[in-house]
Enzyme design. Sequence first.
Site, PDB file in Angstrom:
ATOM      1  N   MET A  27      68.939  77.313  23.365  1.00  0.00           N
ATOM      2  CA  MET A  27      70.371  77.430  23.657  1.00  0.00           C
ATOM      3  C   MET A  27      71.026  78.373  22.642  1.00  0.00           C
ATOM      4  SD  MET A  27      71.633  73.833  25.187  1.00  0.00           S
ATOM      5  CE  MET A  27      71.785  72.940  23.668  1.00  0.00           C
ATOM      6  N   GLY A  28      70.205  79.153  21.956  1.00  0.00           N
ATOM      7  CA  GLY A  28      70.753  80.142  21.026  1.00  0.00           C
ATOM      8  C   GLY A  28      71.155  79.529  19.695  1.00  0.00           C
ATOM      9  N   ALA A  29      71.992  80.276  18.929  1.00  0.00           N
ATOM     10  CA  ALA A  29      72.301  79.927  17.530  1.00  0.00           C
ATOM     11  C   ALA A  29      70.969  79.717  16.808  1.00  0.00           C
ATOM     12  CB  ALA A  29      73.208  78.703  17.437  1.00  0.00           C
ATOM     13  N   ASN A  32      65.525  78.561  11.834  1.00  0.00           N
ATOM     14  CA  ASN A  32      64.091  78.570  11.501  1.00  0.00           C
ATOM     15  C   ASN A  32      63.244  77.694  12.429  1.00  0.00           C
ATOM     16  OD1 ASN A  32      64.217  80.441   9.522  1.00  0.00           O
ATOM     17  ND2 ASN A  32      64.401  78.961   7.841  1.00  0.00           N
ATOM     18  N   GLY A  33      63.859  76.666  13.009  1.00  0.00           N
ATOM     19  CA  GLY A  33      63.127  75.842  13.984  1.00  0.00           C
ATOM     20  C   GLY A  33      62.737  76.682  15.191  1.00  0.00           C
ATOM     21  N   HIS A  34      63.731  77.385  15.751  1.00  0.00           N
ATOM     22  CA  HIS A  34      63.443  78.273  16.893  1.00  0.00           C
ATOM     23  C   HIS A  34      62.424  79.344  16.499  1.00  0.00           C
ATOM     24  CE1 HIS A  34      67.788  77.096  17.813  1.00  0.00           C
ATOM     25  NE2 HIS A  34      67.131  76.633  18.841  1.00  0.00           N
ATOM     26  N   ASP A 147      63.165  67.301  19.504  1.00  0.00           N
ATOM     27  CA  ASP A 147      63.701  66.649  20.705  1.00  0.00           C
ATOM     28  C   ASP A 147      62.548  65.923  21.393  1.00  0.00           C
ATOM     29  OD1 ASP A 147      66.550  67.853  20.815  1.00  0.00           O
ATOM     30  OD2 ASP A 147      65.252  69.558  20.436  1.00  0.00           O
ATOM     31  N   GLN A 150      62.851  64.648  25.021  1.00  0.00           N
ATOM     32  CA  GLN A 150      62.886  65.821  25.903  1.00  0.00           C
ATOM     33  C   GLN A 150      61.477  66.383  26.091  1.00  0.00           C
ATOM     34  OE1 GLN A 150      65.818  69.134  25.403  1.00  0.00           O
ATOM     35  NE2 GLN A 150      64.126  70.197  24.438  1.00  0.00           N
TER      36      GLN A 150
HETATM   37  P1  AMP Z   1      67.826  74.141  21.357  1.00  0.00           P
HETATM   38  O1  AMP Z   1      68.276  75.544  21.184  1.00  0.00           O
HETATM   39  O2  AMP Z   1      68.471  73.169  20.420  1.00  0.00           O
HETATM   40  O3  AMP Z   1      67.847  73.690  22.799  1.00  0.00           O
HETATM   41  O4  AMP Z   1      66.298  74.132  20.945  1.00  0.00           O
HETATM   42  C1  AMP Z   1      65.360  74.967  21.559  1.00  0.00           C
HETATM   43  C2  AMP Z   1      63.992  74.492  21.191  1.00  0.00           C
HETATM   44  O5  AMP Z   1      63.836  74.545  19.783  1.00  0.00           O
HETATM   45  C3  AMP Z   1      63.728  73.025  21.612  1.00  0.00           C
HETATM   46  O6  AMP Z   1      62.407  72.924  22.107  1.00  0.00           O
HETATM   47  C4  AMP Z   1      63.900  72.275  20.322  1.00  0.00           C
HETATM   48  O7  AMP Z   1      63.168  71.070  20.266  1.00  0.00           O
HETATM   49  C5  AMP Z   1      63.359  73.285  19.317  1.00  0.00           C
HETATM   50  N1  AMP Z   1      63.883  72.998  17.989  1.00  0.00           N
HETATM   51  C6  AMP Z   1      65.181  72.802  17.628  1.00  0.00           C
HETATM   52  N2  AMP Z   1      65.276  72.510  16.317  1.00  0.00           N
HETATM   53  C7  AMP Z   1      64.011  72.505  15.837  1.00  0.00           C
HETATM   54  C8  AMP Z   1      63.439  72.258  14.560  1.00  0.00           C
HETATM   55  N3  AMP Z   1      64.176  71.956  13.496  1.00  0.00           N
HETATM   56  N4  AMP Z   1      62.093  72.349  14.436  1.00  0.00           N
HETATM   57  C9  AMP Z   1      61.320  72.654  15.507  1.00  0.00           C
HETATM   58  N5  AMP Z   1      61.795  72.890  16.743  1.00  0.00           N
HETATM   59  C10 AMP Z   1      63.126  72.826  16.908  1.00  0.00           C
END
Ligand code: AMP
Length: 273
Positions: A27-29, A32-34, A147, A150
Amino acid sequence: MKIVYTINELLAFKKELIGTIGLVPTMGALHNGHLSLIRKAKEQNDAVIVSIFVNPAQFGPNEDFNAYPRKKEADLKICKLCDVDIVFMPDASQIYNEIEPTIQAPASLAYILEGQMRPGHFDGVLRVVLKLLNLTMPTKAYFGKKDAQQLFLIENMVKTLFLPVEIVPMNIIREDDGLAISSRNIYLSHEERNKALLISLALKNASQAIMKGERDARVLEDIMSKTLCGLDVEYTKVLSRDFYSKDVVIIGETILLIAARVGKTRLIDNLWI
Ligand code: AMP
């Protein structure tokens, strides 16, 4: 790197890709996780597609859809640096039609934990993920364990609908002090951010108790709740990795989950045991 906004452009550019495709839905923003997902996708595939779409279907009426951080320019820079092949940034009119089949998450999982707090959330998640998988036809798609519910529901959808894609689960990336990285962390004031550290501390305290021999799920849930004292806790749970309630922890089969509000910000975190 191609930046595409429409389905037609996406399909046209996708035709030019050769070999395996890794899809990273976001979902952008981007943080480091992404980044860890994108890097793994680059490592394991010939081409990588990153989707950036703040999916209205997964937000409830009182949630932060409008306020959700949108950082198009920074996101594109990150994707460029990671050598992403296609960034797909549709608007909702590209993705959704007025009349379309209903996708529903399985009832047993849709209304517990995140689903209880966010009714309809997982229907919206599965709806968009199924569409993104159908549009991009990736070899592998990358999702974070952050998540966890999810991830489980997506794995279940892929398995039960026989979708021809491999789901790659990725570990949670944390800040140095333990806070799980999230796009929503930017909502936290300095003081709230310090309070939010209790969440990863609660998971750590429970895992240390497990290392010392504690196996009782209720005792571990209590340890987490006590650590979270002062936060608005929504749940502390010890479950099997397929999200069944557990009385006893089995190493390698268990997940500890927390959701709590810090000020107005809702945060989730978990630990796989
Ligand atoms: P989102 O943009 O929040 O929908 O996240 C996109 C993907 O990145 C999803 O599969 C999340 O589970 C993953 N994600 C978000 N935060 C983290 C994180 N801290 N570490 C690993 N994956 C992450």
